[in-house]
Design a protein around this motif. Sequence first.
Motif, short mmCIF file in Angstrom:
data_model
loop_
_atom_site.label_atom_id
_atom_site.label_comp_id
_atom_site.label_asym_id
_atom_site.label_seq_id
_atom_site.Cartn_x
_atom_site.Cartn_y
_atom_site.Cartn_z
N ARG A 49 0.84 -1.20 0.00
CA ARG A 49 0.00 0.00 0.00
C ARG A 49 0.87 1.25 0.00
O ARG A 49 0.57 2.23 -0.67
N ASP A 105 1.00 4.02 -2.94
CA ASP A 105 0.76 5.42 -2.58
C ASP A 105 1.88 6.31 -3.11
O ASP A 105 1.62 7.37 -3.68
N ASP A 164 1.26 9.15 -5.94
CA ASP A 164 1.57 10.52 -5.52
C ASP A 164 2.64 11.14 -6.41
O ASP A 164 2.50 12.28 -6.86
N ARG A 213 -4.84 9.19 0.77
CA ARG A 213 -4.02 9.98 -0.17
C ARG A 213 -4.30 9.61 -1.61
O ARG A 213 -4.34 10.46 -2.49
N ILE A 214 -4.51 8.33 -1.88
CA ILE A 214 -4.83 7.91 -3.24
C ILE A 214 -6.20 8.45 -3.64
O ILE A 214 -6.38 8.99 -4.72
#
Length: 86
Positions: free
Chosen positions: A24, A28, A32, A59-60
């Motif tokens: 993960r 990410d 990003d 964040r995704i």
Amino acid sequence: RAFCTVHWLIIDDLGLSAQSDVMRSVMDEIIDARWRGAEHKQLWTLLTTNLRSKDLPPRIASRLADETRVAHVQIAAPDYRLKGRG
């Protein structure tokens, strides 16, 4: 590093399988980095998922919600993998 800089990156079935914290984190970082560099480096990412944004890491989800850089296309079709079962 190559995933962050290649002109086109296709990520199929994001979140389909159980991912470790490390996976993960890596995903990410990739999304990003591509989101931050897309405007200046012409990076394109095609991402498919059957998850809703509320089910994605925050964040995704926030990167994918940026309508100035993201085009959402919803495909209303049955899962071809289920064809022939049952």
